[in-house]
Design a protein around this motif. Structure first.
Motif, PDB file in Angstrom:
ATOM      1  N   CYS A 398     -68.481 -45.794  18.570  1.00  0.00           N
ATOM      2  CA  CYS A 398     -67.186 -46.432  18.302  1.00  0.00           C
ATOM      3  C   CYS A 398     -66.819 -46.336  16.818  1.00  0.00           C
ATOM      4  O   CYS A 398     -65.652 -46.156  16.469  1.00  0.00           O
ATOM      5  N   LEU A 399     -67.807 -46.496  15.942  1.00  0.00           N
ATOM      6  CA  LEU A 399     -67.534 -46.362  14.509  1.00  0.00           C
ATOM      7  C   LEU A 399     -67.064 -44.950  14.189  1.00  0.00           C
ATOM      8  O   LEU A 399     -66.183 -44.745  13.351  1.00  0.00           O
ATOM      9  N   ASP A 400     -67.648 -43.948  14.859  1.00  0.00           N
ATOM     10  CA  ASP A 400     -67.306 -42.537  14.612  1.00  0.00           C
ATOM     11  C   ASP A 400     -65.962 -42.149  15.226  1.00  0.00           C
ATOM     12  O   ASP A 400     -65.198 -41.394  14.636  1.00  0.00           O
ATOM     13  N   ASN A 401     -65.691 -42.635  16.426  1.00  0.00           N
ATOM     14  CA  ASN A 401     -64.539 -42.158  17.200  1.00  0.00           C
ATOM     15  C   ASN A 401     -63.215 -42.442  16.498  1.00  0.00           C
ATOM     16  O   ASN A 401     -63.094 -43.409  15.731  1.00  0.00           O
ATOM     17  N   LYS A 402     -62.218 -41.625  16.807  1.00  0.00           N
ATOM     18  CA  LYS A 402     -60.885 -41.869  16.250  1.00  0.00           C
ATOM     19  C   LYS A 402     -60.361 -43.206  16.768  1.00  0.00           C
ATOM     20  O   LYS A 402     -60.818 -43.719  17.802  1.00  0.00           O
ATOM     21  N   VAL A 403     -59.406 -43.759  16.063  1.00  0.00           N
ATOM     22  CA  VAL A 403     -58.891 -45.082  16.413  1.00  0.00           C
ATOM     23  C   VAL A 403     -58.339 -45.064  17.838  1.00  0.00           C
ATOM     24  O   VAL A 403     -57.526 -44.197  18.198  1.00  0.00           O
ATOM     25  N   GLY A 404     -58.808 -45.992  18.653  1.00  0.00           N
ATOM     26  CA  GLY A 404     -58.398 -46.086  20.056  1.00  0.00           C
ATOM     27  C   GLY A 404     -59.176 -47.206  20.707  1.00  0.00           C
ATOM     28  O   GLY A 404     -59.779 -48.042  20.034  1.00  0.00           O
ATOM     29  N   PHE A 405     -59.173 -47.227  22.053  1.00  0.00           N
ATOM     30  CA  PHE A 405     -59.847 -48.306  22.767  1.00  0.00           C
ATOM     31  C   PHE A 405     -61.351 -48.323  22.506  1.00  0.00           C
ATOM     32  O   PHE A 405     -61.992 -49.358  22.605  1.00  0.00           O
ATOM     33  N   LYS A 406     -61.916 -47.154  22.199  1.00  0.00           N
ATOM     34  CA  LYS A 406     -63.357 -47.070  21.920  1.00  0.00           C
ATOM     35  C   LYS A 406     -63.606 -46.450  20.544  1.00  0.00           C
ATOM     36  O   LYS A 406     -64.584 -45.742  20.335  1.00  0.00           O
ATOM     37  N   GLY A 407     -62.729 -46.735  19.574  1.00  0.00           N
ATOM     38  CA  GLY A 407     -62.930 -46.117  18.278  1.00  0.00           C
ATOM     39  C   GLY A 407     -62.303 -46.851  17.118  1.00  0.00           C
ATOM     40  O   GLY A 407     -61.252 -47.486  17.264  1.00  0.00           O
ATOM     41  N   PHE A 408     -62.999 -46.757  15.949  1.00  0.00           N
ATOM     42  CA  PHE A 408     -62.508 -47.393  14.723  1.00  0.00           C
ATOM     43  C   PHE A 408     -62.339 -46.408  13.568  1.00  0.00           C
ATOM     44  O   PHE A 408     -61.822 -46.768  12.515  1.00  0.00           O
ATOM     45  N   ALA A 409     -62.836 -45.164  13.732  1.00  0.00           N
ATOM     46  CA  ALA A 409     -62.703 -44.110  12.711  1.00  0.00           C
ATOM     47  C   ALA A 409     -63.183 -44.560  11.335  1.00  0.00           C
ATOM     48  O   ALA A 409     -62.471 -44.447  10.345  1.00  0.00           O
ATOM     49  N   ILE A 410     -64.409 -45.061  11.281  1.00  0.00           N
ATOM     50  CA  ILE A 410     -65.008 -45.433   9.996  1.00  0.00           C
ATOM     51  C   ILE A 410     -65.756 -44.215   9.445  1.00  0.00           C
ATOM     52  O   ILE A 410     -66.637 -43.671  10.128  1.00  0.00           O
ATOM     53  N   PRO A 411     -65.420 -43.757   8.240  1.00  0.00           N
ATOM     54  CA  PRO A 411     -66.128 -42.592   7.673  1.00  0.00           C
ATOM     55  C   PRO A 411     -67.635 -42.814   7.617  1.00  0.00           C
ATOM     56  O   PRO A 411     -68.096 -43.937   7.385  1.00  0.00           O
ATOM     57  N   LYS A 412     -68.390 -41.753   7.831  1.00  0.00           N
ATOM     58  CA  LYS A 412     -69.855 -41.833   7.888  1.00  0.00           C
ATOM     59  C   LYS A 412     -70.433 -42.550   6.672  1.00  0.00           C
ATOM     60  O   LYS A 412     -71.337 -43.393   6.792  1.00  0.00           O
ATOM     61  N   GLU A 413     -69.906 -42.209   5.502  1.00  0.00           N
ATOM     62  CA  GLU A 413     -70.494 -42.772   4.274  1.00  0.00           C
ATOM     63  C   GLU A 413     -70.233 -44.264   4.115  1.00  0.00           C
ATOM     64  O   GLU A 413     -70.868 -44.929   3.287  1.00  0.00           O
ATOM     65  N   GLN A 414     -69.318 -44.825   4.960  1.00  0.00           N
ATOM     66  CA  GLN A 414     -69.013 -46.260   4.855  1.00  0.00           C
ATOM     67  C   GLN A 414     -69.615 -47.079   5.994  1.00  0.00           C
ATOM     68  O   GLN A 414     -69.527 -48.301   5.995  1.00  0.00           O
ATOM     69  N   GLN A 415     -70.240 -46.397   6.945  1.00  0.00           N
ATOM     70  CA  GLN A 415     -70.685 -47.110   8.146  1.00  0.00           C
ATOM     71  C   GLN A 415     -71.837 -48.073   7.872  1.00  0.00           C
ATOM     72  O   GLN A 415     -72.000 -49.058   8.596  1.00  0.00           O
TER      73      GLN A 415
END
Length: 898
Positions: A398-415
């Protein structure tokens, strides 16, 4: 509308005495057995309830003999989408949806007098129960005085609307108002209000109902046929109108085996929800059967029935069996009444026999209960189930996925970033996935002793091992009724929940409806300043984005024991199988398995702690009221004295210009598109129930009237004021409108000027310019809670039609109820595939009403192009409502003319 005398019922020959075993008679009933029709035995039990109602109410006026035949011939007629009338035995309301219903009834009394009729005709003709349960907020938590403090704030904020409801309880006949602090409407319904079988003036018949809360379906677990409808439909039912409905298909859901130890009813319901959602049951009944059903407690059944809206069904029905009768006894119902209920249902072929051959169904699903695994759902939708063993992996995806029902689009270096902050002067830290709200809340689970006591056992075991919930996690316990508190005390588990911050904060619907209160300012600042994807874990049934709390972008539904476990873990980024929850007092790792109770442990506590006298004493107190309620002043008189200065209760405009003659059909000419939406726009997006944002048009209205920001309260609590609700329509801070190209928030473009402004302000500008407006939308438009303001609000803003890929059932009927035109794109088409941008001018030419048919094709013009839509008036009755400008105007004219 007056009905014909009962003596004209063509089925009066079916009336039969119901003898008592001890001699004498319970009364009479309309016997399905006496029909001598073999089709009855093949009908699903849920359809038999519709059949009995049609037979008993048949007067060849509101309910025709032909309607009875349609139901009898269900196997043939259901696939044809035929229309039938249904007259429920009663109506149930909660205060968020109940206040506007009572406001409308009060306004209808004024209108009928203005038009020369009798105001006393506006009166419920069936029993109406209104439970005040949606007004309490979790302002104070983790404190021994939280319950008292929150109730005092609740009364302080809502004194005016509570007084209005108290007026309604005396002004209208047949209306019971259950005071605040009593419990959640669905649990009070299950434990106290439900009759299961009515005995009215010597006639016995099944308890059926509709309610203004979508989770009215919880009562289906008790074998009472009920479902949620819009407040507009409920008002018509209260006034004696039969509901027009499409005879539904019934999906049979066979249950086998039994749940494994450690697996909860919540795990089961999340599994069932996902299965049914995938299968597709929108507009259908689901009927559970099989030997596995008899292995489920009544509370387990109610948990599954509760979430019918989440799996899309009208009803998730469990017919009455021995387990149902045992539950009635356990909840303190009188033994003679239980015997009468059993005698009637057995005599009328409505009592389920698990050994009998399967009924005929429109479709089938099957589940072996022993395959159900522990799970949760999220982070943004109730049907996005994740097994517990896969949760960490799913979260990281979910952190990786693009913004949507199963995604937040958090860049890898900020996770993996750690946000260090100070909490009440002490060092603290947050990460993506940190739990900041852990709430045992909502009707879904709080009626279920096994999961509530299971949560207590988790707290006990964890406390004894030395674990502590971090102080910045906002923990809360909002029981569905006072019975829960009593059995927690009886078991001795309440002290462990209290010790870990799960103090009782109130008896009502809290976190699940968005009444979670503020987070501590230190936590809020840390989340907002660092863009942390904070998490809430709650035992509710709704987790749509922006609903639980504006600052929790990830929201997971979980069983009460898991809510407690996640509170200890402090994060959703954990694999419970391999990673410890924390360190015990001996310095050793503590895992979930170390604090998780077995099914036998839970069953033993339930058997010893849940007692019938608890239910009797709790509900005796309800009918007596509480001190604050009893002291509350309320107006007198049969017509309400509106206060023009009130910001809670306002005389609505819906009947102000109404005449005795209906306005007839209406087309839409050269309309602008107010909003252009994608899929899954919920009623929370359309008409939010949570906090009123300080920069919103509703806030502006309140401040202009001298209301301090701390007294704004919530949209839900101000549903009795159309001025607030019109401004609050489309005010959700998470709403996504294609006009703004990815920008999130309650604004739109005024198409002629390309000016960006609040949606309400744009709507007012269009109205002032004399322009109609429409809305473009994707699939599942209006999903979520059955919120009548999600239809009333667009009506007030001047919206004339909604063109969508598909509609949620209740919301579509609410749009019809307000006289709006619901249209669906043809299969395989949507706004994008047709090249519609929303910048076009839209014309919808409606034929003469005599030529309009439910489900017919309608041509829509967008500038110089044309496309075809399906007109979603689903019945002839709905066309009649449209002709009258809405369902309530239709009812009012019928009362005027009779």
């Amino acid at each position: 509308m007056a009905s014909s005398p009962a003596s004209k019922n063509p089925f009066s020959n079916l009336v039969t005495d119901l003898p008592k075993a001890s001699g004498g008679s319970y009364g009479q009933y309309y016997s399905l057995v006496k029909l001598n029709d073999p089709r009855v035995d093949e009908l699903p039990y849920s359809i038999r309830y519709l059949l009995e109602s049609a037979i008993r109410n048949c007067d060849n006026f509101q309910v025709l003999e032909a309607d009875v035949e349609k139901i009898l011939d269900w196997k043939v007629t259901a696939p044809k989408q035929v229309e039938i009338p249904f007259k429920p035995a009663r109506v149930i309301l909660q205060d968020f949806t109940g206040v506007p219903a009572v406001v409308d009834l009060a306004a209808m009394r004024d209108a009928i007098e203005r038009l020369g009729g009798d105001p006393d005709k506006i009166n419920p003709l069936v029993p109406v129960d209104l439970v005040i349960d949606h007004s309490v907020q979790v302002d104070v938590a983790r404190s021994p005085n939280a319950l008292q403090a929150n109730m005092e704030l609740e009364f302080s904020r809502n004194k005016e609307r509570f007084g209005f409801l108290k007026w309604g309880a005396t002004a209208f006949k047949n209306m019971l108002v259950v005071p605040p602090g009593s419990g959640i409407v669905h649990q009070v319904n299950l434990e106290y209000l439900a009759r299961v079988v009515f005995n009215s003036n010597g006639i016995l018949y099944p308890d059926t109902l509709v309610g203004t809360d979508s989770h009215t379906t919880m009562i289906d677990g008790l074998g009472v046929a009920g479902w949620g409808v819009g407040g507009i439909e409920a008002e018509a039912a209260m006034l004696g109108q039969p509901m027009s409905m499409v005879l539904p298909g019934v999906v049979g859901f066979k249950l086998n085996g039994k749940l494994r130890t450690g697996v909860t009813a919540t795990d089961l319901v999340l599994t069932v929800t996902q299965m049914l959602r995938k299968f597709g049951v929108v507009g259908k009944f689901v009927e559970f059967y099989g030997k596995g059903m008899s292995e489920l407690t009544l509370a387990d059944r109610a948990t599954i029935a509760n979430m019918s809206p989440e799996y899309g069904a009208t009803m998730g029905f469990f017919p009455v069996d021995r387990v149902t009768l045992d539950y009635l006894r356990m909840t303190g119902r009188d033994e003679e009444r239980v015997e009468e209920i059993e005698a009637y249902l057995r005599a009328n072929n409505l009592f389920v026999d698990h050994e009998k051959k399967d009924n005929t169904y429109s479709g089938h699903l099957e589940l072996d209960l022993d395959t159900v695994e522990p799970c949760i759902s999220g982070p943004k939708r109730p049907h996005d189930r994740v097994t517990l063993k896969d949760m960490k992996q799913d979260w990281q995806a979910c952190l990786d996925n693009k913004v949507g029902f199963k995604g937040f689009a958090i860049p890898k270096e900020q996770q993996d970033k750690v946000v260090k902050f100070t909490y009440e002067g002490k060092p603290a830290e947050l990460r993506h996935g940190s739990v900041v709200i852990a709430a045992i809340t909502s009707c879904t689970n709080t009626s279920n002793p096994s999961v509530m006591l299971g949560a207590g056992l988790v707290a006990k075991k964890a406390t004894e091992l030395g674990l502590e919930v971090k102080p910045w996690v906002k923990t809360s316990l909002a029981p569905g009724s006072g019975v829960v508190t009593k059995y927690l005390h009886e078991s001795g588990l309440n002290k462990y929940l209290d010790q870990q911050g799960f103090s009782v904060v109130g008896y009502g619907c809290t976190t699940c409806i968005g009444n979670s209160g503020d987070l501590h300012e230190d936590v809020s600042e840390a989340i907002a300043a660092n863009d942390v994807v904070a998490a809430a874990v709650l035992s509710g049934n709704r987790n749509f984005e922006g609903r639980v709390h504006p600052l929790t972008r990830a929201n997971y539904l979980a069983s009460p024991p898991l809510v407690v476990a996640y509170a200890f873990a402090g994060t959703v980024n954990i694999d419970f199988e391999t990673e410890p929850i924390g360190l015990g007092k001996d310095g050793k790792n503590v895992f979930l398995r170390d604090i998780w109770p077995s099914s036998d442990e839970v069953a033993e506590v339930v058997a010893n702690a849940v007692l019938p006298d608890m239910f009797r004493s709790t509900y005796k107190a309800i009918t007596e009221g509480n001190t604050m309620w009893n002291k509350l002043e309320a107006p007198a008189g049969s017509q309400y004295a509106w206060d023009p200065k009130s910001t809670y209760v306002h005389d609505p405009p819906f009947f102000k210009t109404m005449t005795k003659d209906p306005p007839g059909g209406r087309s839409v000419k050269d309309a602008y598109c107010l909003l252009n939406f994608g899929d899954s726009i919920t009623t929370d997006h359309i008409s939010p129930a949570g906090n009123i944002n300080k920069d919103s048009p509703a806030a502006r209205y309140l401040m202009e009237r001298g209301v301090d920001r701390r007294d704004f309260n919530s949209y839900g609590s101000r549903r009795g004021n159309d001025e607030i609700m019109g401004r609050g329509t489309f005010a959700n801070i998470r709403i996504v409108n294609k006009f703004l190209k990815g920008e999130v928030g309650p604004k739109t473009l005024h198409v002629p000027t390309q000016e960006k402004m609040f949606i309400y302000d744009a709507a007012q500008k269009y109205k002032a310019e004399g322009h109609d407006t429409i809305i473009l939308a994707g699939a599942e438009y209006g999903s979520g809670s059955s919120r009548d303001w999600a239809a009333k609000g667009p009506y007030l803003q001047g919206v004339k039609a909604v063109i969508a890929k598909s509609f949620e059932r209740i919301h579509r009927s609410n749009l019809v109820g307000m006289g709006l035109i619901p249209l669906c794109f043809r299969n395989g088409e949507d706004a994008d595939s047709l090249g519609l941008t929303g910048f076009e001018r839209y014309t919808i030419d409606m034929p003469d009403l005599k030529d309009v048919k439910p489900g017919m094709d309608i041509t829509v013009r967008a500038d110089d192009r044309e496309f075809t839509c399906v007109l979603r008036f689903d019945t002839q009755v709905e066309l009649t409502y449209f002709e009258h400008g809405g369902i309530l105007q239709y009812v009012l004219r019928q009362l005027l003319n009779n």
